[in-house]
Design a protein around this motif. Sequence first.
Motif, PDB file in Angstrom:
ATOM      1  N   GLU A 252      69.442  24.091  43.431  1.00  0.00           N
ATOM      2  CA  GLU A 252      69.901  22.837  44.025  1.00  0.00           C
ATOM      3  C   GLU A 252      70.520  21.954  42.944  1.00  0.00           C
ATOM      4  O   GLU A 252      70.040  21.911  41.810  1.00  0.00           O
ATOM      5  CB  GLU A 252      68.743  22.118  44.725  1.00  0.00           C
TER       6      GLU A 252
ATOM      7  N   ARG B  57      73.140  23.098  47.889  1.00  0.00           N
ATOM      8  CA  ARG B  57      72.921  24.482  47.477  1.00  0.00           C
ATOM      9  C   ARG B  57      74.083  25.321  47.991  1.00  0.00           C
ATOM     10  O   ARG B  57      74.810  24.903  48.892  1.00  0.00           O
ATOM     11  CB  ARG B  57      71.595  25.021  48.035  1.00  0.00           C
TER      12      ARG B  57
ATOM     13  N   THR C 176      71.270  19.451  51.347  1.00  0.00           N
ATOM     14  CA  THR C 176      69.843  19.528  51.618  1.00  0.00           C
ATOM     15  C   THR C 176      69.342  18.140  52.010  1.00  0.00           C
ATOM     16  O   THR C 176      70.093  17.174  52.032  1.00  0.00           O
ATOM     17  CB  THR C 176      69.071  20.029  50.386  1.00  0.00           C
TER      18      THR C 176
END
Length: 222
Positions: free
Chosen positions: A165, A216, A201
């Motif tokens: 991430e 991501r 996210t």
Amino acid sequence: MTSSTGASDAIRVAVSTVIFSLRTGAHGDRLMLPLVRRTREPHLDSWALPGGWLDPAEDLDAAASRTLAETTALKPSYLEQLYTFGDVDRSPTRVVSIVYWALLRSDLVDAQRAAAGAPENVEWFDVDDMPPLAFDHNQIVEYALWRLRNKVGYSSIGAGLLPDEFTLTELREVYEAVLGRRLDPSNFRRLLEGSDELVPTESFRTGKHRPARLFRRAAADG
């Protein structure tokens, strides 16, 4: 018949890998790659790409991963076959090299080397400040770097240098390190926010500035 068989037997096949990662230096994150100092002739004590001989019973991808691990203690996050180099004068004996290029997440470099025991004859070099290399390895590095810089222009491959991430700012800094130039933050954000290769996210990176959303990759590039 004899001369034909002899010529075939004289050709050896090697596998080498150009593996890129981001390393922090005096001037910020830089795109770098590990080189191995040769311990035998030809080119004794010269720097060279990590690699080794192909086992006849081994798949090419497996050979690339194995030789990279044996010479540098590194395991790539991304691996792709680059090109086959086979000029007759590239080595004193006839050697055909199947070359891969690879990426390694910046957060995994030190952990991998510590876990496996880093070889003493391996050092990292800035891609824009390469020493003279053994054989035709300078040419190979230049070609791999061209391939990487070309691919970041149409894919999210640069995210392969980051943890799972990341913020768009972190990704932009990766692209700047790969391309060797600054990018306009607003244009970069507009370009990638509309990409289906990145998935937002529910998490945010907090710090001195306002929280930044983490992204991501949707899937690995082919």
